[in-house]
Design a protein around this motif. Structure first.
Motif, PDB file in Angstrom:
ATOM      1  N   CYS A 282     -11.032   0.065  -8.961  1.00  0.00           N
ATOM      2  CA  CYS A 282     -10.674   0.989  -7.882  1.00  0.00           C
ATOM      3  C   CYS A 282      -9.439   1.783  -8.263  1.00  0.00           C
TER       4      CYS A 282
ATOM      5  N   GLU B 196      -5.623   1.840  -5.066  1.00  0.00           N
ATOM      6  CA  GLU B 196      -4.399   1.033  -5.130  1.00  0.00           C
ATOM      7  C   GLU B 196      -3.716   0.834  -3.782  1.00  0.00           C
ATOM      8  N   CYS B 197      -4.468   0.400  -2.789  1.00  0.00           N
ATOM      9  CA  CYS B 197      -3.846   0.060  -1.502  1.00  0.00           C
ATOM     10  C   CYS B 197      -2.838  -1.068  -1.742  1.00  0.00           C
TER      11      CYS B 197
ATOM     12  N   CYS C  40      -3.927  -4.814  -1.229  1.00  0.00           N
ATOM     13  CA  CYS C  40      -5.201  -5.294  -1.795  1.00  0.00           C
ATOM     14  C   CYS C  40      -5.014  -6.101  -3.076  1.00  0.00           C
TER      15      CYS C  40
HETATM   16  S1  SF4 Z   1      -8.798  -2.018  -0.225  1.00  0.00           S
HETATM   17 FE1  SF4 Z   1      -8.022  -0.136  -1.242  1.00  0.00          FE
HETATM   18  S2  SF4 Z   1      -7.471  -0.777  -3.329  1.00  0.00           S
HETATM   19 FE2  SF4 Z   1      -8.728  -2.423  -2.462  1.00  0.00          FE
HETATM   20  S3  SF4 Z   1     -10.790  -1.939  -3.153  1.00  0.00           S
HETATM   21 FE3  SF4 Z   1     -10.584  -0.997  -1.118  1.00  0.00          FE
HETATM   22  S4  SF4 Z   1      -9.885   1.097  -1.492  1.00  0.00           S
HETATM   23 FE4  SF4 Z   1      -9.585  -0.071  -3.393  1.00  0.00          FE
END
Ligand code: SF4
Length: 367
Positions: free
Chosen positions: A75, A78-79, A82
């Motif tokens: 992904c 980069e939240c 997470c």
């Molecule tokens: S929560 Fe954010 S960083 Fe994690 S997989 Fe979903 S979009 Fe990507």
């Protein structure tokens, strides 16, 4: 429930908001904020329960059976909260093949879960054909399986990689077999919180555009809020207002789910939400979101004790039994039998439903 069993004083500013809600009148964001800041938790709980009884007898509560499949953990968003994602190109992440996914759904079917919840990271290197292939492969083997997939940030990625208008992308996915969409990735829908939580994620306006377009092409689904970080009470109400306004336009949200953040990374500050506050917010969701029929609680995230109380505080559904969940730690109910037992012990008749909120038969009626 008899409203006379709790006294609401029409001359009290907070009680008068609750009375207004019991009369079927819509409350304003300002009034919702007053409930959040000054409302008595027990009074909010009772009014939320009263409103819940209008849509479903209080003696029953529902659950559903789906398997979560996280097709990739690569992904680029980069939240900060997470811990699931892997950086693209680091060689440590995974992408499931359609065969892997089919195998997971074979297992899910054996476990009694006939619906799929497909979600993953935002990985622009994955071609659009991959998504279509996965959906078509699952539908070819299980034509009746309901496939709920792709949060707003994922569908926006598909719009970018295909270069096609979002509506067209969604129509192609629907044609391939996509049935509905999750309202995930909302967290707190204010620009200030977007900057804190995930500045690379879709903006509020983009989230709304994605959901609205989904609803317009007939892909209904759910919406959520995730709170318990640095958000203010005002921002919680702003979030609910965004969702209620969108629902007024489309009617595409079948349910709403309030969650709390779980500690996953050191970069992200989690504020432990006291149980009474979670239940208060859940009650406010029931009262404020007068245009969304179902309010779900997540036993998976919050645990059984809070889950049971939530069903007495405005919620009417416990979402799904957890067959697999990679993203969050889970307190979830692992089998249908466990879910039914949980609801019965809480004082409810368990109702199995599908992702469209239609009641479906089960061979566990007597459990
Ligand atoms: S929560 Fe954010 S960083 Fe994690 S997989 Fe979903 S979009 Fe990507």
């Amino acid at each position: 429930m008899n409203l006379a069993s709790f006294s609401l004083n029409p001359n009290d500013p907070v009680d008068s908001v609750l009375l207004k809600a019991t009369e079927g009148k819509r409350i304003s964001p300002k009034e919702g904020l007053l409930l959040y800041k000054e409302g008595d938790f027990l009074k909010i709980q009772m009014v939320a329960r009263f409103l819940r009884e209008k849509i479903r007898p209080h003696s029953e509560a529902s659950y559903t059976m789906f398997r979560v499949v996280n097709y990739t953990n690569y992904c680029n968003v980069e939240c900060s909260f997470c811990s699931f994602m892997d950086e693209i190109g680091n060689g440590k992440g995974y992408v499931l093949s359609k065969e892997d996914i089919l195998q997971k759904m074979d297992y899910a079917m054996e476990e009694g879960a006939d619906q799929m919840f497909l979600q993953g990271g935002v990985y622009p290197e994955l071609p659009f054909d991959y998504y279509l292939d996965v959906i078509r492969t699952v539908k070819a083997k299980y034509p009746k399986m309901h496939i709920r997939a792709f949060s707003p940030v994922e569908v926006i990625n598909l719009e970018t990689i295909t270069g096609k208008p979002l509506r067209e992308v969604l129509e192609i996915l629907k044609e391939a077999g996509l049935d509905s969409v999750p309202g995930a990735g909302a967290e707190i829908l204010t620009e200030r919180m977007r900057q804190i939580i995930s500045p690379k994620k879709a903006t509020v306006a983009e989230w709304v555009r994605a959901m609205e377009t989904c609803h317009e092409v007939g892909l209904k689904g759910s919406a959520n809020i995730v709170f318990g970080s640095e958000e203010t009470e005002e921002e919680v109400m702003e979030h609910l207002q965004v969702v209620r306004d969108l629902q007024d336009r489309t009617g595409g949200f079948l349910s709403f789910i309030p969650w709390t953040f779980q500690p996953q990374t050191k970069r992200f500050k989690v504020r432990p939400v006291p149980t009474h506050e979670y239940l208060k917010v859940l009650g406010i969701c029931r009262i404020f979101l007068d245009n969304i029929q179902h309010i779900e609680t997540s036993v998976m995230v919050l645990g059984k004790g809070v889950g049971q109380l939530a069903l007495y505080s405005g919620a009417d559904d416990i979402s799904s039994v957890v067959i697999e969940e990679n993203v969050l730690r889970s307190f979830g109910l692992k089998t249908e039998k466990e879910a039914r037992k949980f609801l019965k012990e809480g004082g409810f008749r368990p109702v199995r439903r599908d992702l469209n909120y239609e009641e479906v038969p089960t061979n566990l009626e007597l459990v």
